[in-house]
Enzyme design. Structure first.
Site, PDB file in Angstrom:
ATOM      1  N   ARG A   1       0.228   5.843   0.811  1.00 27.46           N
ATOM      2  CA  ARG A   1       0.796   6.600   1.933  1.00 27.46           C
ATOM      3  C   ARG A   1       1.757   7.673   1.451  1.00 27.46           C
ATOM      4  NH1 ARG A   1      -2.724   3.522   3.284  1.00 27.46           N
ATOM      5  NH2 ARG A   1      -2.422   1.567   4.434  1.00 27.46           N
TER       6      ARG A   1
ATOM      7  N   PRO B   1       0.791  -1.233   0.000  1.00 27.06           N
ATOM      8  CA  PRO B   1       0.000   0.000   0.000  1.00 27.06           C
ATOM      9  C   PRO B   1       0.824   1.285   0.000  1.00 27.06           C
ATOM     10  CG  PRO B   1       0.183  -0.804   2.230  1.00 27.06           C
ATOM     11  CD  PRO B   1       0.938  -1.789   1.360  1.00 27.06           C
ATOM     12  N   GLU B   2       2.123   1.188  -0.274  1.00 26.64           N
ATOM     13  CA  GLU B   2       2.998   2.353  -0.086  1.00 26.64           C
ATOM     14  C   GLU B   2       2.529   3.593  -0.833  1.00 26.64           C
ATOM     15  OE1 GLU B   2       5.700  -1.123   0.963  1.00 26.64           O
ATOM     16  OE2 GLU B   2       4.010  -0.726  -0.364  1.00 26.64           O
ATOM     17  N   THR B   3       2.114   3.454  -2.098  1.00 29.02           N
ATOM     18  CA  THR B   3       1.732   4.655  -2.849  1.00 29.02           C
ATOM     19  C   THR B   3       0.531   5.355  -2.220  1.00 29.02           C
ATOM     20  OG1 THR B   3       0.379   3.325  -4.370  1.00 29.02           O
ATOM     21  CG2 THR B   3       2.659   3.825  -5.039  1.00 29.02           C
TER      22      THR B   3
END
Length: 257
Positions: free
Chosen positions: A135, A131-133
């Protein structure tokens, strides 16, 4: 179960079980857990009486990724991301067979740890995500390991769509090798796999792992440092500030609202 030891170890014959032990944070990676993983890798590399290493998480979750309450910027973010890359490479490079037993969340860095293992098995409640993008960050060091596991096309979808994948879908795309209906069945499945693995000769298994690695590097030359630099840039930016604030407030970030 106390959290003063972030990584619990137990020995069952030739099998070493390593359990991430921060259940109140869904076993998110903090500085102490980074250090414990580094110690684990060094100890396993030096102890050839260990035949297999099983990674799991306490409290019904595998690992939710980086603990965002400890997110650093600048040189600290750079150093943390470099450490993550070295841990993933270190786990993969162990002479032992590394098995990940996944319940609950295996997100971000947790997904990377699972993908760096040789074999991955999941309970039906397991959930996988990069889910990095969402965040305002990038899936820097974990990306090559996801691509090794699933192929580049599925890896691209995981890191760009950044959606949650259930255990059945994870099996379909090759992220996991098998799915069990619950935690008890997962334990039995992993036990059966370990019995099979231990039918192999230790040095032959280690040499086989070395041959698999010789088929081509998972992480191309220069990528680890480029990934660390990219993560540090994003961590210091306004998107990360907004994305992490939105995550903590359980709201959409401004770019998604």
């Amino acid at each position: 179960m106390a959290e003063d030891d972030p990584l619990l170890r137990s020995r069952e014959g030739a099998v070493l079980r390593a359990t991430f032990n921060r259940p109140a944070r869904r076993n998110a990676l903090n500085g102490a857990l980074f250090g414990a993983l580094e110690d684990l890798i060094a100890d396993c590399a030096a102890d050839r009486s260990i035949r297999a290493v099983v990674l799991a998480g306490a409290g019904g979750h595998f690992c939710a990724g980086l603990d965002l309450t400890e997110l650093a910027e600048g040189e600290a973010a750079l150093a943390r991301n470099r450490r993550m890359g070295a841990i993933l490479a270190g786990l993969s490079g162990l002479p032992q067979v590394v098995v990940a037993a996944v319940e609950g969340a295996a997100h971000a860095g947790g997904l990377g740890l699972a993908c760096a293992a040789d074999l991955v098995f999941a309970a039906a409640d397991a959930r996988f995500a990069a889910p990095e993008t969402r965040r305002g960050l990038v899936a820097a060091q974990i990306l090559p390991w996801i691509a090794r596991r699933t192929g580049r096309s599925e890896a691209a979808r995981l890191v760009l769509q950044a959606h949650v994948v259930d255990a059945a879908e994870a099996a379909r795309i090759g992220l996991v090798h098998g799915v069990a209906p619950d935690a008890k069945a997962l334990s039995a499945l992993v036990g059966a796999v370990l019995r099979d693995v231990q039918q192999g000769a230790p040095e032959a298994l280690a040499e086989t792992k070395a041959l698999l690695a010789a088929l081509g590097p998972v992480v191309p030359d220069g990528y680890a440092e480029a990934g660390a630099q990219a993560f540090a840039r994003c961590a210091a930016g306004s998107e990360a500030a907004e994305g992490i604030a939105a995550f903590r407030a359980k709201r959409l970030p401004v770019w998604a609202s």
